[in-house]
Design a protein around this motif. Sequence first.
Motif, PDB file in Angstrom:
ATOM      1  N   ASN A   1       0.815  -1.218   0.000  1.00 37.65           N
ATOM      2  CA  ASN A   1       0.000   0.000   0.000  1.00 37.65           C
ATOM      3  C   ASN A   1       0.850   1.270   0.000  1.00 37.65           C
ATOM      4  O   ASN A   1       0.384   2.339   0.385  1.00 37.65           O
ATOM      5  CB  ASN A   1      -0.925  -0.015   1.226  1.00 37.65           C
ATOM      6  N   ALA A   2       2.092   1.144  -0.455  1.00 33.51           N
ATOM      7  CA  ALA A   2       3.062   2.253  -0.372  1.00 33.51           C
ATOM      8  C   ALA A   2       2.581   3.523  -1.063  1.00 33.51           C
ATOM      9  O   ALA A   2       2.776   4.625  -0.542  1.00 33.51           O
ATOM     10  CB  ALA A   2       4.410   1.806  -0.934  1.00 33.51           C
ATOM     11  N   GLU A   3       1.957   3.390  -2.203  1.00 41.20           N
ATOM     12  CA  GLU A   3       1.538   4.581  -2.948  1.00 41.20           C
ATOM     13  C   GLU A   3       0.516   5.393  -2.143  1.00 41.20           C
ATOM     14  O   GLU A   3       0.652   6.608  -2.003  1.00 41.20           O
ATOM     15  CB  GLU A   3       0.957   4.178  -4.304  1.00 41.20           C
TER      16      GLU A   3
ATOM     17  N   GLU B   1      -0.557   9.966   1.533  1.00 43.60           N
ATOM     18  CA  GLU B   1      -1.135  10.455   2.789  1.00 43.60           C
ATOM     19  C   GLU B   1      -0.094  11.239   3.590  1.00 43.60           C
ATOM     20  O   GLU B   1      -0.379  12.315   4.123  1.00 43.60           O
ATOM     21  CB  GLU B   1      -1.624   9.249   3.608  1.00 43.60           C
ATOM     22  N   ILE B   2       1.107  10.718   3.672  1.00 42.15           N
ATOM     23  CA  ILE B   2       2.175  11.402   4.408  1.00 42.15           C
ATOM     24  C   ILE B   2       2.529  12.717   3.725  1.00 42.15           C
ATOM     25  O   ILE B   2       2.658  13.751   4.385  1.00 42.15           O
ATOM     26  CB  ILE B   2       3.418  10.490   4.540  1.00 42.15           C
ATOM     27  N   GLU B   3       2.676  12.695   2.411  1.00 43.68           N
ATOM     28  CA  GLU B   3       3.010  13.911   1.653  1.00 43.68           C
ATOM     29  C   GLU B   3       1.961  14.996   1.875  1.00 43.68           C
ATOM     30  O   GLU B   3       2.297  16.158   2.066  1.00 43.68           O
ATOM     31  CB  GLU B   3       3.110  13.609   0.154  1.00 43.68           C
TER      32      GLU B   3
ATOM     33  N   ILE C   1      -2.841   2.643  10.834  1.00 43.27           N
ATOM     34  CA  ILE C   1      -3.993   3.539  10.982  1.00 43.27           C
ATOM     35  C   ILE C   1      -5.018   3.304   9.877  1.00 43.27           C
ATOM     36  O   ILE C   1      -6.217   3.226  10.139  1.00 43.27           O
ATOM     37  CB  ILE C   1      -3.533   5.018  10.999  1.00 43.27           C
ATOM     38  N   LEU C   2      -4.547   3.161   8.648  1.00 43.21           N
ATOM     39  CA  LEU C   2      -5.470   3.052   7.514  1.00 43.21           C
ATOM     40  C   LEU C   2      -5.961   1.639   7.238  1.00 43.21           C
ATOM     41  O   LEU C   2      -7.076   1.466   6.748  1.00 43.21           O
ATOM     42  CB  LEU C   2      -4.810   3.597   6.244  1.00 43.21           C
ATOM     43  N   PHE C   3      -5.140   0.625   7.523  1.00 42.59           N
ATOM     44  CA  PHE C   3      -5.456  -0.724   7.050  1.00 42.59           C
ATOM     45  C   PHE C   3      -5.583  -1.796   8.136  1.00 42.59           C
ATOM     46  O   PHE C   3      -5.989  -2.907   7.827  1.00 42.59           O
ATOM     47  CB  PHE C   3      -4.411  -1.173   6.026  1.00 42.59           C
TER      48      PHE C   3
ATOM     49  N   ALA D   1      -4.642  10.615  11.570  1.00 41.25           N
ATOM     50  CA  ALA D   1      -5.718   9.941  12.304  1.00 41.25           C
ATOM     51  C   ALA D   1      -6.955  10.826  12.383  1.00 41.25           C
ATOM     52  O   ALA D   1      -8.080  10.354  12.203  1.00 41.25           O
ATOM     53  CB  ALA D   1      -5.236   9.561  13.707  1.00 41.25           C
ATOM     54  N   GLU D   2      -6.738  12.098  12.613  1.00 41.98           N
ATOM     55  CA  GLU D   2      -7.860  13.035  12.687  1.00 41.98           C
ATOM     56  C   GLU D   2      -8.577  13.151  11.341  1.00 41.98           C
ATOM     57  O   GLU D   2      -9.804  13.144  11.276  1.00 41.98           O
ATOM     58  CB  GLU D   2      -7.345  14.402  13.123  1.00 41.98           C
ATOM     59  N   LEU D   3      -7.820  13.219  10.271  1.00 45.67           N
ATOM     60  CA  LEU D   3      -8.407  13.315   8.930  1.00 45.67           C
ATOM     61  C   LEU D   3      -9.225  12.076   8.573  1.00 45.67           C
ATOM     62  O   LEU D   3     -10.160  12.153   7.789  1.00 45.67           O
ATOM     63  CB  LEU D   3      -7.312  13.495   7.876  1.00 45.67           C
ATOM     64  N   HIS D   4      -8.875  10.956   9.151  1.00 43.55           N
ATOM     65  CA  HIS D   4      -9.575   9.712   8.843  1.00 43.55           C
ATOM     66  C   HIS D   4     -10.624   9.369   9.881  1.00 43.55           C
ATOM     67  O   HIS D   4     -10.994   8.215  10.031  1.00 43.55           O
ATOM     68  CB  HIS D   4      -8.574   8.576   8.633  1.00 43.55           C
ATOM     69  N   GLY D   5     -11.077  10.396  10.587  1.00 42.47           N
ATOM     70  CA  GLY D   5     -12.237  10.238  11.439  1.00 42.47           C
ATOM     71  C   GLY D   5     -12.001   9.583  12.765  1.00 42.47           C
ATOM     72  O   GLY D   5     -12.932   9.282  13.479  1.00 42.47           O
ATOM     73  N   SER D   6     -10.768   9.366  13.136  1.00 41.43           N
ATOM     74  CA  SER D   6     -10.508   8.715  14.399  1.00 41.43           C
ATOM     75  C   SER D   6     -10.836   9.620  15.559  1.00 41.43           C
ATOM     76  O   SER D   6     -11.185   9.161  16.610  1.00 41.43           O
ATOM     77  CB  SER D   6      -9.039   8.323  14.479  1.00 41.43           C
ATOM     78  N   ALA D   7     -10.725  10.913  15.361  1.00 43.16           N
ATOM     79  CA  ALA D   7     -10.742  11.871  16.453  1.00 43.16           C
ATOM     80  C   ALA D   7      -9.681  11.449  17.433  1.00 43.16           C
ATOM     81  O   ALA D   7      -9.549  12.015  18.496  1.00 43.16           O
ATOM     82  CB  ALA D   7     -12.108  11.963  17.109  1.00 43.16           C
ATOM     83  N   LEU D   8      -8.936  10.410  17.068  1.00 44.52           N
ATOM     84  CA  LEU D   8      -7.727   9.968  17.756  1.00 44.52           C
ATOM     85  C   LEU D   8      -7.933   9.701  19.227  1.00 44.52           C
ATOM     86  O   LEU D   8      -6.995   9.734  19.978  1.00 44.52           O
ATOM     87  CB  LEU D   8      -6.652  11.026  17.553  1.00 44.52           C
ATOM     88  N   GLU D   9      -9.148   9.425  19.611  1.00 40.17           N
ATOM     89  CA  GLU D   9      -9.390   9.385  21.035  1.00 40.17           C
ATOM     90  C   GLU D   9      -8.672  10.633  21.534  1.00 40.17           C
ATOM     91  O   GLU D   9      -7.879  10.610  22.439  1.00 40.17           O
ATOM     92  CB  GLU D   9      -8.815   8.111  21.667  1.00 40.17           C
TER      93      GLU D   9
END
Length: 163
Positions: free
Chosen positions: A55-57, A62-64, A90-92, A129-137
Amino acid sequence: MLERTRARRQALQILYQREITEQTVTQILGDESYSEEDGELSDYCRELALGTERNAEAIDAEIEMTSQHWSLMRMPYVDRNILRLAVYEILFESDVPDSVAINEAVEMAKAYGTDDSPKFVNGVLGRIAELHGSALESDHAAAAPGGPVADEGGATDIETEGA
């Protein structure tokens, strides 16, 4: 050392080796050219290393997108691969809470990175994590030592640093 912590550290070593030698994770695992300093590789280590590569791409994009003022190739090898590994989780990896992936990444950054690595890794991963809806606890992570610090506008401390 806990099993998953050990697996993450081993996977980091494999990802680092992959980048330095330009071999694939499959080649490294097949040749058994990895370090066995921490013992035999666990299934979770293999899953992390192979999944991160597969899933590198998406992970790199995401990091960029999230690491303002820092291109991926400008980051130190260790930081870049710590981020890749944690973003994969986080994603997978739905069974790993984001806060655990972030805390483990920050601990690896403390052990293997520069003095600035833990704060940088924490800020980037907190934002992802925040962008992906985790609210990150998020209350827990912000209260944790070294957690991302957000200003009134929601910008984390990493956003306010110069590159």
